[in-house]
Structures are given as structure tokens and as C-alpha cells.
Design a protein around this motif. Structure first.
Motif, mmCIF file in Angstrom:
data_model
loop_
_atom_site.group_PDB
_atom_site.id
_atom_site.type_symbol
_atom_site.label_atom_id
_atom_site.label_comp_id
_atom_site.label_asym_id
_atom_site.label_seq_id
_atom_site.Cartn_x
_atom_site.Cartn_y
_atom_site.Cartn_z
ATOM 1 N N SER A 155 0.988 -1.196 0.144
ATOM 2 C CA SER A 155 0.029 0.098 -0.303
ATOM 3 C C SER A 155 1.013 1.525 0.074
ATOM 4 O O SER A 155 1.985 1.240 0.434
ATOM 5 N N TYR A 156 -0.099 2.020 -0.376
ATOM 6 C CA TYR A 156 1.085 3.413 -1.111
ATOM 7 C C TYR A 156 0.379 4.849 -0.554
ATOM 8 O O TYR A 156 -0.850 4.611 -0.875
ATOM 9 N N VAL A 157 0.566 5.773 1.150
ATOM 10 C CA VAL A 157 -0.364 6.261 1.038
ATOM 11 C C VAL A 157 0.540 8.187 0.736
ATOM 12 O O VAL A 157 1.713 7.905 1.204
ATOM 13 N N ALA A 158 -0.170 8.423 0.358
ATOM 14 C CA ALA A 158 0.965 9.690 -0.693
ATOM 15 C C ALA A 158 1.438 10.721 0.831
ATOM 16 O O ALA A 158 -0.050 11.109 1.983
ATOM 17 N N LEU A 159 2.281 11.117 1.262
ATOM 18 C CA LEU A 159 2.923 12.018 1.794
ATOM 19 C C LEU A 159 1.877 13.783 2.177
ATOM 20 O O LEU A 159 2.178 14.209 3.102
ATOM 21 N N THR A 160 1.388 13.414 1.535
ATOM 22 C CA THR A 160 0.401 15.558 1.023
ATOM 23 C C THR A 160 -0.845 14.754 1.410
ATOM 24 O O THR A 160 -0.946 16.245 1.438
ATOM 25 N N ARG A 161 -1.026 13.551 1.596
ATOM 26 C CA ARG A 161 -2.668 14.266 1.473
ATOM 27 C C ARG A 161 -2.776 13.041 2.966
ATOM 28 O O ARG A 161 -4.380 12.906 3.374
ATOM 29 N N VAL A 162 -2.390 13.447 4.034
ATOM 30 C CA VAL A 162 -2.293 13.504 5.561
ATOM 31 C C VAL A 162 -1.867 13.873 6.372
ATOM 32 O O VAL A 162 -1.236 14.692 5.420
ATOM 33 N N LYS A 163 -2.236 13.905 7.499
ATOM 34 C CA LYS A 163 -1.689 15.180 8.533
ATOM 35 C C LYS A 163 -0.417 13.761 9.473
ATOM 36 O O LYS A 163 -0.736 12.789 9.925
ATOM 37 N N TYR A 164 0.339 15.264 9.983
ATOM 38 C CA TYR A 164 0.595 14.342 10.794
ATOM 39 C C TYR A 164 0.700 14.932 12.372
ATOM 40 O O TYR A 164 0.090 16.365 13.034
ATOM 41 N N ASP A 165 1.894 14.351 13.374
ATOM 42 C CA ASP A 165 1.400 15.166 14.343
ATOM 43 C C ASP A 165 3.135 15.824 15.387
ATOM 44 O O ASP A 165 3.718 15.234 14.595
#
Ligand code: ZN
Length: 169
Positions: free
Chosen positions: A159-169
Motif C-alpha cells: 500500500s502507498y499513502v501519499a505524504l501530502t494527503r495525510v496529517k502529522y503530529d
């Protein structure tokens, strides 16, 4: 600890003698520039998101709701090119068996190069999958269905999650 991209001093060969025989193209430079095109995205610089082992430093969340997608250090940064439809909240009526092709045709896409690679779908804290569209499944938030945030490749099971389409803490 921070990752410094600064390269060791590259020896520059100054060639003052020949002026007519330069046929080599600086192709590496073009690739580099493409990768650095982050101008309109409000996520932190990716260097601050990746730890020294190339993994995600922090928790990864949905951009729209508090749903947690990944725990720290469970995915690897990967530079791959994939064209993902723009994000939106899916309407229930669109999710029908075999209706993927129709949706695929009107989707406006964005080429993305930076992903978190997850090698087991059970690594995700929360994630939703679409039906297969052109050989891939798209990933979306399991709670609010915001997506696609990435894609799943049924052949490699990665699976590949786009870095720019998620949020970080
Ligand atoms: Zn969500």
C-alpha cells in the motif's frame, strides 16, 4: 536528529579547453527539480517527517477528521510516481460493484511522487479500500471516507499513502 540532504562536495571539473563538444545532457538535474516541487502544499518539509531509517517519524492522521491511519515508524518513505484522483469525500451512491470505470473517467488526477509504503494492510490503524479501479484499489479514511489518500497494489500487496494527503503530529 535531522537528515541533511547536503551532499559532500562534488568535484567540479572545469573544462575550459573545448567549447564545441558538449553533448551530455544534465538529466539528473531535471529529476531532482521535479521531486522538489512542493510549492503549494502546507505539510512540513518531508525531511522532518522521515526518520534516519527512512520511516515515518510521527503518527499519520486523516486530514479531515481525527482518525489515525498509521503509527510512527511502520511505513517506509518511497519515491514512486503514481497518478491519483484529487481528494474528495465519496458519496455512498458512487460505491457500487463494478462502477469503478465510470468514476475513473471523470476523475481529475494529480501526479504524486512521495509515498509511505506499507507492506501489510494490517499495519494500518484505520483505512478504507475502494473497489478495484484499473488494477488498483484506492485508500481512503475509514471514518469519513476522505480520499483517495493513496493506493493498494493487489499484485505486490503493498500500500502507498501519499505524504501530502495525510496529517502529522
Ligand atoms: Zn477522516
Amino acid at each position: 536528529m535531522s537528515i541533511h540532504q547536503q551532499s559532500n562536495s562534488i568535484p567540479v571539473s572545469e573544462n575550459n579547453t573545448s567549447s564545441s563538444e558538449s553533448q551530455s545532457k544534465p538529466e539528473d538535474k531535471q529529476v531532482e527539480e521535479k521531486r522538489l516541487d512542493f510549492s503549494n502544499i502546507e505539510i512540513p518539509p518531508k525531511e522532518t517527517l522521515i526518520n534516519e531509517k527512512g520511516r515515518n517519524k510521527t503518527n499519520v492522521f486523516c486530514v479531515r477528521c481525527p482518525s489515525k491511519i498509521l503509527n510512527p515508524r511502520v511505513s517506509k518513505f518511497k519515491n514512486v510516481e503514481f497518478s491519483l484522483p484529487m481528494m474528495k469525500q465519496r458519496r455512498r451512491t458512487e460505491i457500487k460493484e463494478g462502477s469503478g470505470e465510470v468514476e475513473e473517467q471523470d476523475a481529475v488526477k494529480e501526479t504524486i511522487n512521495d509515498f509511505w509504503e506499507v507492506n501489510d494492510i494490517y499495519t494500518f490503524e484505520n483505512v478504507g479500500f475502494t473497489n478495484t479501479i484499473s488494477g488498483y484499489k484506492y485508500l481512503a479514511c475509514a471514518d469519513c471516507e476522505m480520499g483517495p489518500i493513496g493506493y493498494y497494489d493487489p499484485d505486490s500487496k503493498l500500500s502507498y499513502v501519499a505524504l501530502t494527503r495525510v496529517k502529522y503530529d
